[in-house]
Design a protein around this motif. Structure first.
Motif, PDB file in Angstrom:
ATOM      1  N   GLU A 180     -27.447  45.072 -42.111  1.00 54.52           N
ATOM      2  CA  GLU A 180     -27.169  45.683 -40.812  1.00 54.52           C
ATOM      3  C   GLU A 180     -28.454  45.812 -39.987  1.00 54.52           C
ATOM      4  O   GLU A 180     -28.442  45.616 -38.768  1.00 54.52           O
ATOM      5  N   GLY A 181     -29.560  46.146 -40.647  1.00 52.47           N
ATOM      6  CA  GLY A 181     -30.818  46.292 -39.927  1.00 52.47           C
ATOM      7  C   GLY A 181     -31.310  44.990 -39.328  1.00 52.47           C
ATOM      8  O   GLY A 181     -31.895  44.984 -38.235  1.00 52.47           O
ATOM      9  N   SER A 182     -31.087  43.879 -40.008  1.00 50.36           N
ATOM     10  CA  SER A 182     -31.496  42.587 -39.460  1.00 50.36           C
ATOM     11  C   SER A 182     -30.748  42.291 -38.169  1.00 50.36           C
ATOM     12  O   SER A 182     -31.325  41.771 -37.206  1.00 50.36           O
ATOM     13  N   MET A 183     -29.459  42.639 -38.142  1.00 44.28           N
ATOM     14  CA  MET A 183     -28.694  42.469 -36.910  1.00 44.28           C
ATOM     15  C   MET A 183     -29.302  43.308 -35.793  1.00 44.28           C
ATOM     16  O   MET A 183     -29.453  42.857 -34.650  1.00 44.28           O
ATOM     17  N   LEU A 184     -29.684  44.541 -36.123  1.00 46.37           N
ATOM     18  CA  LEU A 184     -30.214  45.455 -35.109  1.00 46.37           C
ATOM     19  C   LEU A 184     -31.545  44.978 -34.550  1.00 46.37           C
ATOM     20  O   LEU A 184     -31.759  44.983 -33.330  1.00 46.37           O
ATOM     21  N   GLY A 221     -41.980  46.877 -39.876  1.00 50.09           N
ATOM     22  CA  GLY A 221     -41.789  45.965 -40.991  1.00 50.09           C
ATOM     23  C   GLY A 221     -41.558  44.535 -40.550  1.00 50.09           C
ATOM     24  O   GLY A 221     -41.361  43.654 -41.384  1.00 50.09           O
ATOM     25  N   GLY A 222     -41.553  44.309 -39.226  1.00 48.85           N
ATOM     26  CA  GLY A 222     -41.351  42.954 -38.733  1.00 48.85           C
ATOM     27  C   GLY A 222     -39.889  42.556 -38.703  1.00 48.85           C
ATOM     28  O   GLY A 222     -38.994  43.377 -38.883  1.00 48.85           O
ATOM     29  N   ALA A 227     -38.433  41.162 -46.923  1.00 43.73           N
ATOM     30  CA  ALA A 227     -39.831  41.051 -47.326  1.00 43.73           C
ATOM     31  C   ALA A 227     -40.562  42.374 -47.090  1.00 43.73           C
ATOM     32  O   ALA A 227     -41.393  42.796 -47.905  1.00 43.73           O
ATOM     33  N   ALA A 228     -40.247  43.035 -45.985  1.00 43.10           N
ATOM     34  CA  ALA A 228     -40.909  44.306 -45.668  1.00 43.10           C
ATOM     35  C   ALA A 228     -40.564  45.382 -46.686  1.00 43.10           C
ATOM     36  O   ALA A 228     -41.436  46.167 -47.095  1.00 43.10           O
TER      37      ALA A 228
END
Length: 353
Positions: A180-184, A221-222, A227-228
């Protein structure tokens, strides 16, 4: 945009019923009479969001009311929001199953208020909320992803504080946070890309100076959350809290290459806050192909004539505007506010002026 607004037991209003022309309305009255609550009711009706609180029970009228109701004709649809221990949502008398279904065909909102100065001076949380409010209006699935991410983050932090952290459970919540965070973070990056040229233009227009405004999205975290999290794992376990993810992102604001919060004058900071909201309106319109409603809370009376005229000129003439103010000494119909209804608000009652 909105033709009618009705509310029952909302904030200080036992009852509210308004008809609003396409141009919008101006609400005058002393402080603490209910002007801002009218704009808040519009925001809740359209976006299920209050800029003043995250708690729906806080919107219920003090004095024994068990809940509140808001309804109105918006974008040629009769929309209804009721809260009484839970949300009940309907469009054209048909129940909508949850916020996502209700918001799918809803309209767009820009809220402008004096508290917007916190976008420049305040902590990162306010700037994240700014991006989230835009994202929930133009990015499919954004609101759902944000809710899921927050739930997983809360669960992970609780597990990290356990004297004997359960690593398998922590990692399962991290998988949700990564998805979900990658989408955000990618959505926020797109939003900042939309905002940047529009905010820079607004800064120059409102200030009347060749000020160079830059926006930089700083993802904690990029862009690679997996990876972060791997890199931060030992530190998080040791200090028992989450250090990477969208909950720690920031939007860096600079004028002429210097951090606005530290080096910009108060006038530059106020102009920057206005520029961010003007850019928000343009970004929403560009992404969705329709104009937002502008909810403008006690802003114009506090601006000098130059900035006030620049902001009024920057607002789309065809957009509906709901404006609150304590006085009308600044108002001139030649400024483009002709055709708007006028109301006086006293002690939770709004009457035509």
């Amino acid at each position: 945009m909105l033709r009618t607004l009705r509310a029952v037991d909302f904030r200080c209003f036992s009852g509210l019923s308004l008809e609003i022309p396409a141009a919008g309305a101006v609400f005058t009255g002393d402080n603490a009479q209910g002007k801002t609550s009218i704009l808040e009711a519009v925001c809740v009706l359209v976006r299920l969001h209050s800029p003043r609180t995250r708690r729906m029970p806080a919107l219920t009228r003090i004095g024994g009311a068990a809940g509140f109701g808001i309804a109105g004709e918006a974008w040629d649809m009769e929309r209804r929001v009721r809260w009484q221990g839970g949300l009940e949502l309907a469009v054209d008398t048909e129940p909508r199953d949850g916020p996502g279904a209700y918001l799918a065909d809803g309209g767009l909102i820009v809220w402008m208020g004096n508290e917007d100065l916190d976008l420049v001076r305040g902590p990162a949380e306010g700037r994240r909320r700014y991006l989230d409010f835009i994202g929930s209006q133009i990015e499919p699935g954004y609101r759902t992803a944000l809710a899921r991410y927050r739930r997983a983050l809360k669960a992970k932090n609780l597990l990290l504080k356990d004297p004997r952290p359960r690593e398998e459970e922590i990692r399962s919540y991290e998988e949700v946070m990564i998805a979900e965070g990658s989408m955000l973070v990618h959505a926020r990056a797109r939003i900042v890309e939309l905002l940047t040229p529009r905010a820079a233009f607004a800064q120059r227009s409102v200030s009347g100076r060749d000020e160079i405004l830059t926006l930089e999205y700083r993802a904690a975290g990029g862009m690679d959350l997996r990876a972060a999290m791997e890199q931060a794992r030992e530190r998080e376990r040791r200090q028992r809290q989450s250090f990477v993810g969208p909950h720690r992102d920031d939007l860096l604001l600079s004028i002429n290459g210097l951090a606005a919060a530290e080096f910009a004058s108060e006038g530059q900071q106020r102009t920057l806050a206005l520029a961010l909201k003007l850019a928000q309106g343009e970004a929403l319109a560009a992404a969705r192909g329709s104009l937002p409603v502008y909810l403008i809370d006690d802003v114009f009376g506090e601006l000098d004539p130059g900035r006030r005229n620049a902001v009024l000129h920057a607002l789309p003439a065809a957009a509906q505007k709901w404006i609150t103010t304590t006085h009308l000494s600044w108002l001139d119909d030649s400024q483009g506010l002709g055709g708007m209804a006028r109301f006086v608000v006293r002690s939770g009652v709004a009457e035509p002026a």
